[in-house]
Design a protein around this motif. Structure first.
Motif, PDB file in Angstrom:
ATOM      1  N   SER A  32       0.826  -1.211   0.000  1.00 13.26           N
ATOM      2  CA  SER A  32       0.000   0.000   0.000  1.00 13.26           C
ATOM      3  C   SER A  32       0.860   1.261   0.000  1.00 13.26           C
ATOM      4  O   SER A  32       0.547   2.241  -0.685  1.00 13.26           O
ATOM      5  CB  SER A  32      -0.959   0.007   1.193  1.00 13.26           C
ATOM      6  N   LEU A  33       1.959   1.241   0.759  1.00 16.94           N
ATOM      7  CA  LEU A  33       2.859   2.395   0.776  1.00 16.94           C
ATOM      8  C   LEU A  33       3.529   2.556  -0.583  1.00 16.94           C
ATOM      9  O   LEU A  33       3.632   3.674  -1.102  1.00 16.94           O
ATOM     10  CB  LEU A  33       3.916   2.232   1.872  1.00 16.94           C
ATOM     11  N   TRP A  34       3.960   1.437  -1.170  1.00 19.94           N
ATOM     12  CA  TRP A  34       4.603   1.498  -2.488  1.00 19.94           C
ATOM     13  C   TRP A  34       3.629   2.066  -3.520  1.00 19.94           C
ATOM     14  O   TRP A  34       3.984   2.937  -4.308  1.00 19.94           O
ATOM     15  CB  TRP A  34       5.070   0.101  -2.909  1.00 19.94           C
ATOM     16  N   ARG A  35       2.390   1.575  -3.495  1.00 20.34           N
ATOM     17  CA  ARG A  35       1.386   2.048  -4.460  1.00 20.34           C
ATOM     18  C   ARG A  35       1.145   3.550  -4.313  1.00 20.34           C
ATOM     19  O   ARG A  35       1.190   4.292  -5.299  1.00 20.34           O
ATOM     20  CB  ARG A  35       0.068   1.295  -4.247  1.00 20.34           C
ATOM     21  N   ASP A  36       0.897   3.995  -3.102  1.00 21.77           N
ATOM     22  CA  ASP A  36       0.610   5.416  -2.886  1.00 21.77           C
ATOM     23  C   ASP A  36       1.804   6.290  -3.270  1.00 21.77           C
ATOM     24  O   ASP A  36       1.640   7.373  -3.840  1.00 21.77           O
ATOM     25  CB  ASP A  36       0.237   5.659  -1.423  1.00 21.77           C
ATOM     26  N   SER A  37       3.000   5.805  -2.968  1.00 20.68           N
ATOM     27  CA  SER A  37       4.210   6.565  -3.296  1.00 20.68           C
ATOM     28  C   SER A  37       4.435   6.603  -4.804  1.00 20.68           C
ATOM     29  O   SER A  37       4.803   7.639  -5.362  1.00 20.68           O
ATOM     30  CB  SER A  37       5.430   5.942  -2.606  1.00 20.68           C
ATOM     31  N   PHE A  38       4.191   5.477  -5.461  1.00 19.07           N
ATOM     32  CA  PHE A  38       4.407   5.414  -6.908  1.00 19.07           C
ATOM     33  C   PHE A  38       3.402   6.292  -7.650  1.00 19.07           C
ATOM     34  O   PHE A  38       3.754   6.966  -8.627  1.00 19.07           O
ATOM     35  CB  PHE A  38       4.317   3.965  -7.398  1.00 19.07           C
ATOM     36  N   VAL A  39       2.172   6.307  -7.191  1.00 19.04           N
ATOM     37  CA  VAL A  39       1.151   7.174  -7.802  1.00 19.04           C
ATOM     38  C   VAL A  39       1.570   8.639  -7.665  1.00 19.04           C
ATOM     39  O   VAL A  39       1.481   9.423  -8.623  1.00 19.04           O
ATOM     40  CB  VAL A  39      -0.230   6.936  -7.153  1.00 19.04           C
TER      41      VAL A  39
END
Length: 269
Positions: free
Chosen positions: A177-184
Protein backbone atom coordinates in the motif's frame (compact mmCIF):
# COMPACT_ATOMS: atom_id res chain seq x y z
CA UNK A 1 37.12 27.67 18.17
CA UNK A 2 34.55 28.20 15.45
CA UNK A 3 32.58 25.13 16.57
CA UNK A 4 32.38 26.28 20.17
CA UNK A 5 28.71 26.44 21.13
CA UNK A 6 29.14 29.86 22.71
CA UNK A 7 30.36 31.15 19.35
CA UNK A 8 27.58 29.81 17.11
CA UNK A 9 24.93 30.59 19.73
CA UNK A 10 25.17 34.06 18.19
CA UNK A 11 22.89 33.57 15.18
CA UNK A 12 24.65 36.05 12.95
CA UNK A 13 27.75 33.83 12.93
CA UNK A 14 25.96 30.62 11.93
CA UNK A 15 26.14 31.01 8.11
CA UNK A 16 29.88 31.66 8.33
CA UNK A 17 30.38 28.66 10.61
CA UNK A 18 28.46 26.39 8.23
CA UNK A 19 30.46 27.69 5.27
CA UNK A 20 33.74 27.15 7.13
CA UNK A 21 32.89 23.59 8.18
CA UNK A 22 31.75 22.77 4.64
CA UNK A 23 35.11 24.00 3.37
CA UNK A 24 36.93 21.81 5.90
CA UNK A 25 35.03 18.73 4.74
CA UNK A 26 35.68 19.49 1.09
CA UNK A 27 39.36 20.44 1.15
CA UNK A 28 41.07 19.35 4.38
CA UNK A 29 42.89 16.10 5.09
CA UNK A 30 40.83 13.08 6.25
CA UNK A 31 42.27 13.14 9.77
CA UNK A 32 41.22 16.78 10.17
CA UNK A 33 37.74 15.97 8.87
CA UNK A 34 37.47 13.16 11.40
CA UNK A 35 38.19 15.58 14.25
CA UNK A 36 35.36 17.86 13.13
CA UNK A 37 32.63 15.22 12.90
CA UNK A 38 31.49 15.15 16.59
CA UNK A 39 31.41 18.95 16.77
CA UNK A 40 29.53 19.12 13.47
CA UNK A 41 26.86 16.74 14.73
CA UNK A 42 26.48 18.87 17.86
CA UNK A 43 26.06 21.95 15.66
CA UNK A 44 23.38 20.18 13.61
CA UNK A 45 21.56 19.19 16.81
CA UNK A 46 21.52 22.86 17.76
CA UNK A 47 20.42 24.16 14.35
CA UNK A 48 17.67 21.56 13.93
CA UNK A 49 15.85 23.06 16.92
CA UNK A 50 16.48 26.69 15.94
CA UNK A 51 13.62 27.23 13.49
CA UNK A 52 14.93 30.37 11.75
CA UNK A 53 18.22 28.54 11.11
CA UNK A 54 17.19 24.93 10.53
CA UNK A 55 17.89 25.34 6.79
CA UNK A 56 21.53 25.92 7.75
CA UNK A 57 21.46 22.56 9.51
CA UNK A 58 20.51 20.88 6.24
CA UNK A 59 23.20 22.85 4.43
CA UNK A 60 25.65 21.39 6.91
CA UNK A 61 24.28 17.88 6.36
CA UNK A 62 24.49 18.31 2.59
CA UNK A 63 28.20 19.01 2.94
CA UNK A 64 28.60 15.93 5.14
CA UNK A 65 26.83 13.74 2.59
CA UNK A 66 28.93 15.05 -0.28
CA UNK A 67 32.31 14.88 1.41
CA UNK A 68 32.41 12.32 4.23
CA UNK A 69 33.69 8.83 3.66
CA UNK A 70 30.90 6.32 3.10
CA UNK A 71 31.80 4.50 6.33
CA UNK A 72 31.43 7.74 8.30
CA UNK A 73 28.08 8.43 6.69
CA UNK A 74 26.78 5.00 7.61
CA UNK A 75 27.99 5.19 11.20
CA UNK A 76 26.66 8.70 11.89
CA UNK A 77 23.33 8.43 10.07
CA UNK A 78 21.59 7.03 13.13
CA UNK A 79 22.51 10.13 15.15
CA UNK A 80 21.31 12.41 12.35
CA UNK A 81 17.97 10.63 12.03
CA UNK A 82 17.40 10.67 15.78
CA UNK A 83 17.79 14.45 15.76
CA UNK A 84 15.51 14.82 12.73
CA UNK A 85 12.74 12.70 14.26
CA UNK A 86 12.99 14.54 17.58
CA UNK A 87 12.51 17.81 15.71
CA UNK A 88 9.57 16.39 13.74
CA UNK A 89 7.96 15.34 17.01
CA UNK A 90 8.62 18.71 18.62
CA UNK A 91 7.13 20.69 15.76
CA UNK A 92 7.50 20.65 12.00
CA UNK A 93 7.22 23.50 9.53
CA UNK A 94 6.84 23.37 5.76
CA UNK A 95 10.34 24.81 5.43
CA UNK A 96 11.82 22.05 7.58
CA UNK A 97 9.93 19.30 5.74
CA UNK A 98 10.90 20.63 2.33
CA UNK A 99 14.59 20.87 3.23
CA UNK A 100 14.38 17.42 4.82
CA UNK A 101 12.95 15.85 1.65
CA UNK A 102 15.56 17.54 -0.54
CA UNK A 103 18.36 16.41 1.76
CA UNK A 104 16.92 12.90 2.03
CA UNK A 105 16.75 12.71 -1.78
CA UNK A 106 20.32 13.87 -2.10
CA UNK A 107 21.44 11.43 0.58
CA UNK A 108 19.69 8.45 -1.02
CA UNK A 109 21.42 9.10 -4.35
CA UNK A 110 24.82 9.46 -2.69
CA UNK A 111 24.30 6.12 -0.92
CA UNK A 112 23.31 4.61 -4.26
CA UNK A 113 26.44 6.02 -5.85
CA UNK A 114 28.62 4.33 -3.22
CA UNK A 115 26.99 0.90 -3.29
CA UNK A 116 24.49 -1.11 -5.32
CA UNK A 117 22.76 -1.84 -2.00
CA UNK A 118 23.16 1.75 -0.84
CA UNK A 119 19.52 2.83 -0.99
CA UNK A 120 18.34 -0.29 0.81
CA UNK A 121 20.98 0.33 3.50
CA UNK A 122 19.87 3.95 3.79
CA UNK A 123 16.18 3.05 4.21
CA UNK A 124 16.85 0.12 6.52
CA UNK A 125 18.72 2.40 8.91
CA UNK A 126 15.50 4.36 9.36
CA UNK A 127 13.27 1.31 9.81
CA UNK A 128 15.68 -0.32 12.26
CA UNK A 129 15.34 2.64 14.61
CA UNK A 130 11.67 1.78 15.11
CA UNK A 131 9.27 -0.44 13.21
CA UNK A 132 6.93 1.63 11.06
CA UNK A 133 9.16 4.71 11.12
CA UNK A 134 9.93 4.52 7.40
CA UNK A 135 6.23 4.45 6.48
CA UNK A 136 5.54 7.31 8.87
CA UNK A 137 8.28 9.36 7.21
CA UNK A 138 6.85 8.73 3.76
CA UNK A 139 3.21 9.33 4.66
CA UNK A 140 3.68 12.30 6.99
CA UNK A 141 6.57 14.11 5.34
CA UNK A 142 7.63 12.97 1.88
CA UNK A 143 4.33 12.34 0.08
CA UNK A 144 2.45 15.44 1.34
CA UNK A 145 5.41 17.65 0.37
CA UNK A 146 5.73 16.60 -3.26
CA UNK A 147 3.34 19.28 -4.46
CA UNK A 148 5.49 21.95 -2.83
CA UNK A 149 8.43 21.55 -5.21
CA UNK A 150 7.53 24.18 -7.77
CA UNK A 151 10.97 24.54 -9.35
CA UNK A 152 12.43 22.04 -11.77
CA UNK A 153 15.81 21.69 -10.06
CA UNK A 154 14.15 20.61 -6.81
CA UNK A 155 11.57 18.43 -8.54
CA UNK A 156 14.13 16.62 -10.67
CA UNK A 157 16.22 15.72 -7.64
CA UNK A 158 13.16 14.35 -5.84
CA UNK A 159 11.94 12.47 -8.94
CA UNK A 160 15.24 10.66 -9.47
CA UNK A 161 15.62 9.84 -5.78
CA UNK A 162 12.02 8.63 -5.43
CA UNK A 163 12.39 6.54 -8.59
CA UNK A 164 15.56 4.95 -7.26
CA UNK A 165 14.01 4.24 -3.87
CA UNK A 166 10.74 2.79 -5.16
CA UNK A 167 12.25 0.69 -7.95
CA UNK A 168 15.26 -0.73 -6.11
CA UNK A 169 14.22 -1.09 -2.46
CA UNK A 170 12.80 -4.38 -1.22
CA UNK A 171 11.80 -2.63 2.03
CA UNK A 172 9.39 -0.34 0.20
CA UNK A 173 8.16 -3.01 -2.19
CA UNK A 174 7.25 -5.29 0.71
CA UNK A 175 4.74 -2.67 1.91
CA UNK A 176 2.35 -2.82 -1.04
CA UNK A 177 0.00 0.00 0.00
CA UNK A 178 2.86 2.40 0.78
CA UNK A 179 4.60 1.50 -2.49
CA UNK A 180 1.39 2.05 -4.46
CA UNK A 181 0.61 5.42 -2.89
CA UNK A 182 4.21 6.56 -3.30
CA UNK A 183 4.41 5.41 -6.91
CA UNK A 184 1.15 7.17 -7.80
CA UNK A 185 2.51 10.39 -6.27
CA UNK A 186 5.77 9.94 -8.16
CA UNK A 187 3.92 9.55 -11.47
CA UNK A 188 2.05 12.80 -10.82
CA UNK A 189 5.37 14.54 -10.17
CA UNK A 190 6.92 13.13 -13.36
CA UNK A 191 3.93 14.30 -15.39
CA UNK A 192 4.00 17.73 -13.77
CA UNK A 193 7.70 18.09 -14.49
CA UNK A 194 7.18 17.21 -18.16
CA UNK A 195 4.67 20.04 -18.45
CA UNK A 196 6.90 22.64 -16.81
CA UNK A 197 8.67 25.07 -19.17
CA UNK A 198 12.48 24.75 -19.03
CA UNK A 199 12.77 28.51 -18.61
CA UNK A 200 11.20 28.34 -15.16
CA UNK A 201 13.38 30.01 -12.48
CA UNK A 202 15.44 27.50 -10.53
CA UNK A 203 15.23 29.14 -7.13
CA UNK A 204 12.43 30.36 -4.98
CA UNK A 205 12.33 33.81 -3.50
CA UNK A 206 13.88 33.76 -0.09
CA UNK A 207 11.43 34.09 2.79
CA UNK A 208 11.56 37.03 5.15
CA UNK A 209 12.96 35.10 8.07
CA UNK A 210 15.84 33.89 5.91
CA UNK A 211 16.64 37.32 4.53
CA UNK A 212 17.06 38.53 8.10
CA UNK A 213 19.78 35.95 8.63
CA UNK A 214 21.73 37.18 5.57
CA UNK A 215 22.89 33.65 4.91
CA UNK A 216 25.47 32.80 2.29
CA UNK A 217 24.21 29.22 2.22
CA UNK A 218 20.49 29.65 1.63
CA UNK A 219 20.43 27.10 -1.18
CA UNK A 220 20.77 24.55 1.57
CA UNK A 221 20.14 21.45 -0.50
CA UNK A 222 21.20 22.64 -3.91
CA UNK A 223 22.71 19.61 -5.58
CA UNK A 224 25.41 19.09 -8.15
CA UNK A 225 23.35 18.02 -11.13
CA UNK A 226 26.20 16.24 -12.89
CA UNK A 227 26.68 13.97 -9.87
CA UNK A 228 23.16 13.26 -8.71
CA UNK A 229 20.90 13.79 -11.72
CA UNK A 230 22.11 13.01 -15.22
CA UNK A 231 19.83 13.43 -18.20
CA UNK A 232 16.07 13.83 -18.27
CA UNK A 233 14.40 12.56 -15.05
CA UNK A 234 11.48 11.20 -17.10
CA UNK A 235 13.92 9.08 -19.12
CA UNK A 236 15.58 7.89 -15.91
CA UNK A 237 12.14 7.00 -14.56
CA UNK A 238 11.21 4.96 -17.65
CA UNK A 239 14.60 3.26 -17.88
CA UNK A 240 14.47 2.14 -14.26
CA UNK A 241 10.81 1.16 -14.59
CA UNK A 242 11.62 -1.05 -17.59
CA UNK A 243 14.38 -2.74 -15.61
CA UNK A 244 11.99 -3.14 -12.67
CA UNK A 245 9.27 -4.82 -14.76
CA UNK A 246 11.70 -6.94 -16.79
CA UNK A 247 12.64 -8.98 -13.71
CA UNK A 248 9.19 -9.94 -12.49
CA UNK A 249 8.64 -11.31 -9.02
CA UNK A 250 5.46 -12.01 -7.10
CA UNK A 251 5.95 -8.83 -5.05
CA UNK A 252 6.43 -6.71 -8.18
CA UNK A 253 3.43 -8.22 -9.94
CA UNK A 254 1.30 -7.59 -6.87
CA UNK A 255 2.52 -3.99 -6.59
CA UNK A 256 1.87 -3.24 -10.26
CA UNK A 257 -1.57 -4.89 -10.12
CA UNK A 258 -2.49 -2.60 -7.21
CA UNK A 259 -1.94 0.54 -9.29
CA UNK A 260 -4.96 2.49 -10.58
CA UNK A 261 -5.75 1.96 -14.26
CA UNK A 262 -4.83 5.56 -15.08
CA UNK A 263 -1.33 5.06 -13.65
CA UNK A 264 -0.81 1.77 -15.48
CA UNK A 265 -1.83 3.55 -18.68
CA UNK A 266 0.59 6.40 -17.92
CA UNK A 267 3.53 3.99 -17.59
CA UNK A 268 2.43 1.84 -20.53
CA UNK A 269 1.48 -1.33 -18.65
Amino acid sequence: GVLNQQFYANRQYVPSVVLFVSTVFKYYRPETVQEYIPHTLALFDHLAFTKPLDHEGFSLLASCVDNWKYANLQSEMNHIWQTIFRRLSAGKTNKFIKNLVLWLSRCALVFQKHSSEGIETFLQQIEQMQAGLLEMLFRNAILPSLEWFVHKADRELVIVAMTSMLLTSESLLSNCSLWRDSFVSLCRLVEKNKNTPPSEPLRENVGRELIAVKSATLASCEFERTIHVSGDPAETFMRMLNAFTANQTEAKLSAIASLPTSVRTFIGL
